[in-house]
Design an enzyme around this catalytic site. Structure first.
Site, short mmCIF file in Angstrom:
data_model
loop_
_atom_site.label_atom_id
_atom_site.label_comp_id
_atom_site.label_asym_id
_atom_site.label_seq_id
_atom_site.Cartn_x
_atom_site.Cartn_y
_atom_site.Cartn_z
CD GLU A 1 86.47 -23.26 -67.38
OE1 GLU A 1 86.50 -24.49 -67.24
OE2 GLU A 1 85.93 -22.71 -68.34
CD GLU B 1 89.33 -22.01 -71.34
OE1 GLU B 1 88.50 -22.82 -71.77
OE2 GLU B 1 89.94 -22.15 -70.28
C1 BG6 Z 1 87.26 -25.11 -70.60
C2 BG6 Z 1 88.59 -25.68 -70.17
O1 BG6 Z 1 86.36 -25.28 -69.59
O2 BG6 Z 1 86.63 -25.73 -71.67
C3 BG6 Z 1 89.39 -26.33 -71.28
O3 BG6 Z 1 89.35 -24.71 -69.54
C4 BG6 Z 1 88.48 -27.17 -72.12
O4 BG6 Z 1 90.40 -27.07 -70.68
C5 BG6 Z 1 87.41 -26.27 -72.73
O5 BG6 Z 1 89.13 -27.89 -73.11
C6 BG6 Z 1 86.46 -26.99 -73.63
O6 BG6 Z 1 85.90 -28.08 -72.98
P1 BG6 Z 1 85.95 -29.53 -73.60
O7 BG6 Z 1 85.47 -30.41 -72.53
O8 BG6 Z 1 85.04 -29.49 -74.77
O9 BG6 Z 1 87.36 -29.78 -73.96
#
Ligand code: BG6
Length: 453
Positions: free
Chosen positions: A174, A353
């Site tokens: 990201e 993701e």
């Molecule tokens: C993404 C990241 O932006 O979101 C991950 O690459 C992250 O590292 C995921 O864990 C979810 O975000 P969060 O803050 O809920 O863990």
């Protein structure tokens, strides 16, 4: 569905590995847990750079370092075709030396070999919010051009070592999240009265150069390697039909696309050129050739939610449901985002993701997470519709294969995984793993979609 489609999941070193004694610290290791403060410190770490005593959840993660064999066996049982993970730069170069740490290199050899044993495609991210802290302390991160050389040396070392087994490479997690997390993504801390946008642009320029040099390194070593960079895809809708809201939306979009344009098209869009001029960032002739000649093979994208753009500064979309952590739930938004991205770039897209972060309840060794199954099914459906629209999507990786430390909150109880990990927010827990209902659901879905059933 193409039979080579990469059905899989993701994890990251800084959130799951631990193994703290055999590596140096990363940028997230020194940020304590704390819903209110953590994200603020991921932008500006303040006094945490002095490393006060405290509870630092990333240092232990969920002990993937010790448990990788058992964890990968569970991923194989789920039927994953691909796993994305990050190599910790801080395990390969413990400090400012040009000599890599053989134990660190060997650990990732072992992880890759274990994945290959089960025919799981390893996908490496070179930095997933886990830059070594020594780079911050000594060079103040990517704002310093010297860090591009260090990065090039690091990626040359790992690509050389693993290219015979790893085809897919992702430079950064990201890159556009740097817009609001300068320290976590750029490794840079603002000093005194420095202009944030100026420092951010300089950092981005160097990161973009590092990205192009990763593409060059990979293609020089083996032209069949595929390189991407991850962008956070959380598009904004104008809140109303007011042209002013539309203008806000365009501003938001440009903060993201300005980086993607450079990486995919190899050129700086006019508005980024203008910004660089305004802030005195020189686009060097010799760099222009690098940007132009070493562009990405695919875009890696994360998708969780959409936002609204409002000239009045409103943030809430009254039409969408939200997770308990306030993230909007918008499966159709994913189809729209994929179409928009493909329309602009026409390169393959790998979804790296997508997932639901929420509280889970472990009862009698089971987690009945039908809410997660519902969230993922709806998003997969929209992805399939985007593919029908003609978008070239080469894979779908969820976040996350198992529960890991959350990035924005440092909590364990904000869970995304198919596998429950018994670790509590205060660090207690047995670390035992329990497949959730979604584990068996995903296992079945992969079999069905890959024609194995
Ligand atoms: C993404 C990241 O932006 O979101 C991950 O690459 C992250 O590292 C995921 O864990 C979810 O975000 P969060 O803050 O809920 O863990």
């Amino acid at each position: 569905m193409n039979k080579d489609f990469l059905w899989g999941s993701s994890i990251s070193g800084g959130q799951c590995e631990g193994g703290f004694a055999s590596r140096s610290e990363t940028v997230v290791d020194i940020i304590p847990q704390g819903k209110e403060t953590r994200f603020q410190y991921l932008n500006q770490p303040g006094h945490y750079l002095d490393k006060p005593e405290g509870f630092y959840p990333s240092q232990k993660g969920v002990e993937f370092y010790e448990n990788y064999k058992e964890d990968i066996a569970l991923y194989a049982q789920m039927g994953l075709k691909a796993l994305r993970f990050s190599v910790l730069w801080s395990r390969i170069f413990l400090d400012d030396t040009l000599e890599p740490n053989e134990d660190g290199l060997k650990f990732y050899d072992d992880v890759i070999n274990e994945l290959k044993k089960y025919n799981i495609e390893p996908i490496i991210t070179t930095i997933h919010f886990d830059m070594p802290l020594w780079i911050v302390e000594k060079y103040n991160g990517f704002v310093n051009r010297k860090v591009v050389d260090l990065y090039q040396h690091y990626v040359h070392t790992i690509v050389n070592r693993y290219h015979d087994r790893v085809k897919y490479w992702i430079s950064y997690c990201e890159i556009n999240v740097m817009n609001h997390a300068l320290y976590m993504v750029g490794g840079t801390v603002l000093k005194g009265n420095e202009d944030r946008e100026q420092v951010l642009l300089q950092c981005a320029y160097h990161k973009l150069l590092g990205n192009a040099l990763l593409v060059k390194t990979c293609h020089d070593i083996d032209p069949t390697l595929k390189v991407g960079c991850e962008v956070a895809g959380s598009p904004a809708y104008p809140l109303t039909s007011s042209p002013l809201d539309y203008q806000e939306m365009m501003k938001e979009e440009r903060r993201d696309t300005r980086f993607t344009d450079v990486m995919v098209k190899g050129i700086f869009p006019y508005y980024l050129r203008k910004q660089c001029e305004e802030y005195g960032i020189e686009i060097k002739k010799e760099d222009e050739d690098i940007f132009l000649n070493h562009t990405l093979d695919f875009i890696a994208v994360s998708y969780y939610k959409t936002q609204v753009a409002s000239h009045k500064g409103e943030k809430e979309n009254p039409l969408l449901e939200k997770t308990p952590f306030g993230w909007s739930i918008d499966p159709l938004g994913m189809r729209l985002m994929l179409n928009k991205m493909y329309e602009r770039y026409e390169v393959p897209i790998l979804i790296v993701e997508n997932g639901l972060g929420t509280f889970d309840k472990l009862e009698d060794g089971k987690v009945h997470d039908d809410y997660r199954i519902d969230y993922l099914s709806k998003h997969i459906q929209q992805m399939e519709m985007a593919i029908e629209d003609g978008v070239e999507v080469i894979g779908y990786l969820t976040w996350a294969a198992m529960d890991v430390v959350s990035t924005s909150e440092g909590m364990m109880s904000k869970r995304y995984g198919f596998i429950y990990v018994d670790r509590n927010d205060d660090g207690t827990g047995s670390l035992k793993r329990y497949p959730k209902d979604s584990f068996y659901w995903y296992q079945n879905l992969i079999k069905e979609k890959s024609g194995e059933k």
